[in-house]
Design a protein around this motif. Structure first.
Motif, short mmCIF file in Angstrom:
data_model
loop_
_atom_site.label_atom_id
_atom_site.label_comp_id
_atom_site.label_asym_id
_atom_site.label_seq_id
_atom_site.Cartn_x
_atom_site.Cartn_y
_atom_site.Cartn_z
N ASN A 28 -1.08 18.06 41.39
CA ASN A 28 -0.47 17.92 42.70
C ASN A 28 0.89 18.61 42.66
O ASN A 28 1.80 18.16 41.98
N PRO A 29 1.06 19.72 43.39
CA PRO A 29 2.32 20.48 43.30
C PRO A 29 3.53 19.69 43.79
O PRO A 29 4.66 20.06 43.49
N ASP A 30 3.30 18.59 44.55
CA ASP A 30 4.42 17.79 45.03
C ASP A 30 4.90 16.79 44.00
O ASP A 30 5.95 16.18 44.17
N ARG A 31 4.14 16.60 42.93
CA ARG A 31 4.52 15.65 41.90
C ARG A 31 5.26 16.36 40.78
O ARG A 31 4.89 17.46 40.39
N PRO A 32 6.33 15.75 40.25
CA PRO A 32 7.01 16.37 39.10
C PRO A 32 6.10 16.35 37.88
O PRO A 32 5.26 15.47 37.74
N ARG A 33 6.23 17.34 37.03
CA ARG A 33 5.41 17.41 35.84
C ARG A 33 6.26 17.15 34.60
O ARG A 33 7.46 17.38 34.59
N PHE A 34 5.61 16.67 33.57
CA PHE A 34 6.30 16.39 32.32
C PHE A 34 6.77 17.71 31.71
O PHE A 34 6.01 18.66 31.59
N ALA A 35 8.04 17.78 31.33
CA ALA A 35 8.60 19.03 30.81
C ALA A 35 8.84 18.96 29.31
O ALA A 35 8.30 19.75 28.55
N ARG A 36 9.64 18.00 28.85
CA ARG A 36 9.92 17.89 27.42
C ARG A 36 10.63 16.57 27.16
O ARG A 36 11.01 15.86 28.09
N VAL A 37 10.81 16.26 25.89
CA VAL A 37 11.56 15.07 25.48
C VAL A 37 12.86 15.53 24.83
O VAL A 37 12.86 16.46 24.02
#
Length: 249
Positions: A28-37
C-alpha cells in the motif's frame, strides 16, 4: 568464510517486524514501509568490530559517527552516541544450539542458554556490543530419533510456521500400515501448520514448494502416549512421505 545470521526482527520495547526487505515496494503506497533499525553505541569502532566478528556482517558504509550493515533482511545502523541503546536483535536460525555454540567460540558472552519456550520456539541469547542483546530463535529441539530425508529438492517458496500448506502425503506406522493419506480423498490436502503435529511444524519449513521428503516422527512429536485410536496406537512412531505443492499465507 564466516556464516551470516539473518535478523528476523528487532525490539526496542516494542517488536518491529522486519520480515519485508528494506527497499521492497510496499503493498500500500500510503503506508510507511520499514526502512532500517538504528542503535546508538558509545564505542562505535569496538561495536562494529564485535558485530563483524560475531555475525559475519560487513559494513556497507563506514563514517566517523555512523556505520551501516546490510543484513539479509533489514539494514542495521550503528551511531556514535553518549549512551548505549537498550535493544534486542532477534536472529532467526535453523538450529539454536549449533549457532549458540558457534557464537561462544567466536567470543560471545552467554546471557541465556538454549531452552524451549512455551510459545513453541527455542531461544538463547548472548551479549552484543554496547547494551545490545543478540537473541537466537528457532524451532524446538528435535529428539534424536526424528529424521528428515529430502527426496526431491523444491524450487518454490518455503512455508513459515503460521502458513497453510497444500500437500499430497501418506502416513504409515513402523510396520508399514497406512493410517492416513491425502490419496483417500483423491486431492491434495490443505494443512495449517499452526495446528499440525509438532513433527509437521518442524519438517515442512525445511521443504520448498515442488519438493518431496520423508520424515520419521517419534511419538513425542506426533500423538504421544495416547495415540489416536483406532488407527494410531499409543507411543507410535510415524513415517510421512510428503510432496509440497504450494504455500498459503
Amino acid at each position: 568464510m564466516s556464516k551470516r545470521l539473518a535478523p528476523l526482527f528487532f525490539t526496542t520495547g516494542l517488536i518491529i517486524s522486519a520480515l519485508a526487505r528494506a527497499g521492497a515496494a510496499p503493498s500500500n503506497p500510503d503506508r510507511p514501509r520499514f526502512a532500517r533499525v538504528r542503535a546508538g553505541v558509545r564505542d562505535l569502532p569496538a561495536a562494529v568490530d564485535r558485530l563483524s566478528r560475531l555475525m559475519g556482517w560487513t559494513p556497507t558504509y563506514r563514517g566517523d559517527d555512523r556505520v551501516m550493515f546490510s543484513t539479509d533482511t533489514a539494514p542495521l545502523e550503528l551511531d556514535a552516541a553518549t549512551a548505549d541503546s537498550l535493544a534486542t536483535i532477534v536472529l532467526s536460525v535453523d538450529d539454536v544450539d549449533a549457532r549458540y555454540r558457534e557464537l561462544l567460540k567466536r567470543g560471545a558472552v552467554s546471557m541465556t542458554a538454549p531452552a524451549d519456550r512455551p510459545s513453541g520456539c527455542r531461544e538463547a541469547s548472548v551479549q552484543g556490543p554496547g547494551a545490545l542483546t543478540l537473541e537466537l530463535e528457532g524451532p524446538l529441539a528435535a529428539p534424536p530419533d526424528f529424521s528428515f530425508t529430502e527426496l526431491r529438492a523444491g524450487t518454490g517458496e518455503a512455508p513459515g510456521p503460521e502458513d497453510t500448506v497444500k500437500v499430497r502425503y501418506v502416513g504409515t506406522l513402523s510396520d508399514g500400515t497406512v493410517f492416513d493419506g491425502s490419496h483417500r480423498a483423491g486431492l491434495p490436502a490443505m494443512i495449517p501448520l499452526a495446528s499440525a503435529i509438532r513433527c509437521w511444524s518442524q519438517a515442512l519449513p525445511r521443504m520448498k514448494a515442488g519438493g518431496r521428503a520423508r520424515f520419521v516422527c517419534p511419538p513425542e512429536m506426533a500423538y504421544g502416549r495416547e495415540g489416536r485410536p483406532p488407527k494410531i496406537p499409543p507411543n507410535a512412531a510415524l513415517t510421512f512421505d510428503v510432496e509440497l505443492f504450494g504455500v498459503m499465507h
